[in-house]
Write a protein that holds these residues in place. Structure first.
Motif, mmCIF file in Angstrom:
data_model
loop_
_atom_site.group_PDB
_atom_site.id
_atom_site.type_symbol
_atom_site.label_atom_id
_atom_site.label_comp_id
_atom_site.label_asym_id
_atom_site.label_seq_id
_atom_site.Cartn_x
_atom_site.Cartn_y
_atom_site.Cartn_z
ATOM 1 N N LEU A 9 0.889 -1.160 0.000
ATOM 2 C CA LEU A 9 0.000 0.000 0.000
ATOM 3 C C LEU A 9 0.926 1.208 0.000
ATOM 4 N N GLY A 10 0.967 1.945 -1.096
ATOM 5 C CA GLY A 10 1.956 3.013 -1.176
ATOM 6 C C GLY A 10 1.524 4.183 -2.027
ATOM 7 N N PRO A 31 2.242 -0.742 9.674
ATOM 8 C CA PRO A 31 1.072 -0.094 10.285
ATOM 9 C C PRO A 31 0.989 1.403 9.978
ATOM 10 N N GLU A 32 2.143 2.059 9.830
ATOM 11 C CA GLU A 32 2.155 3.490 9.522
ATOM 12 C C GLU A 32 1.563 3.756 8.135
ATOM 13 N N TRP A 33 1.911 2.905 7.149
ATOM 14 C CA TRP A 33 1.334 3.055 5.807
ATOM 15 C C TRP A 33 -0.177 2.837 5.846
ATOM 16 N N VAL A 34 -0.603 1.857 6.654
ATOM 17 C CA VAL A 34 -2.042 1.589 6.766
ATOM 18 C C VAL A 34 -2.750 2.802 7.370
ATOM 19 N N ARG A 35 -2.186 3.363 8.453
ATOM 20 C CA ARG A 35 -2.775 4.552 9.085
ATOM 21 C C ARG A 35 -2.793 5.744 8.137
ATOM 22 N N ASN A 36 -1.668 5.976 7.451
ATOM 23 C CA ASN A 36 -1.563 7.139 6.558
ATOM 24 C C ASN A 36 -2.448 7.030 5.333
ATOM 25 N N ASN A 37 -2.897 5.817 5.018
ATOM 26 C CA ASN A 37 -3.751 5.602 3.850
ATOM 27 C C ASN A 37 -5.122 5.094 4.281
ATOM 28 N N GLU A 46 -4.101 -5.536 6.746
ATOM 29 C CA GLU A 46 -2.811 -5.447 7.426
ATOM 30 C C GLU A 46 -2.347 -6.849 7.812
ATOM 31 N N VAL A 47 -1.071 -7.140 7.544
ATOM 32 C CA VAL A 47 -0.518 -8.470 7.811
ATOM 33 C C VAL A 47 0.806 -8.369 8.557
#
Length: 148
Positions: A9-10, A31-37, A46-47
């Motif tokens: 996720l980017g 987790p930071e990418w998940v939160r930011n997106n 999330e894995v």
């Protein structure tokens, strides 16, 4: 293609959503990418990989250790296009893409394609050769494989 599964996720996520099929899911371990997106939360999972790149040769013939814990919405279907661009694999302590490539080989539809980014690296080469077979196309560091 009717469906697309993206490992990662980017920055390219909005592009995949804009140009991709209606049914698209993203697999992300950061987790930071998940939160930011979070605007893509409905389309992301999330894995945890639990691997280290440095162990890639040891894991190559241990398929039972390459299973990734994924929800039914990922596992209970076959995907037309799978793009492997995660997790990070540029240093030995990082997870590496062993599980992503293995799972892509199991989740792609019989007439689908798997695209692997960073094919210039040993892990991607070894796992693609073992689980995806021969490339049908290459472009820079991308390798395109038809379903094994």
């Amino acid at each position: 293609a009717d469906s697309m599964l993206v490992f990662g996720l980017g920055w390219d996520t909005p592009m995949w959503i804009a140009f991709g099929p209606g049914d698209i899911l993203f697999i992300e371990d950061n987790p930071e990418w998940v939160r930011n997106n979070n605007r893509f939360s409905e389309q992301s999972v999330e894995v945890r990989y639990g691997t280290r790149r440095q162990d890639y040769l040891d894991l190559l013939d241990k398929e039972h250790r390459l299973q990734l814990d994924l929800p039914g919405k990922v596992l209970n279907r076959r995907w037309d296009v799978i793009f492997v661009d995660a997790p990070n694999g540029y240093e030995d302590d990082l997870p590496g893409r062993m599980k992503s490539i293995y799972m892509a080989s199991r989740l792609v539809s019989p007439d689908g394609f798997v695209i692997v980014h960073d094919m210039d690296r040993p892990v991607e080469q070894a796992y693609a050769k073992r689980f995806l077979g021969a490339r049908v196309h290459s472009c820079q560091r991308l390798g395109v494989f038809s379903a094994p």
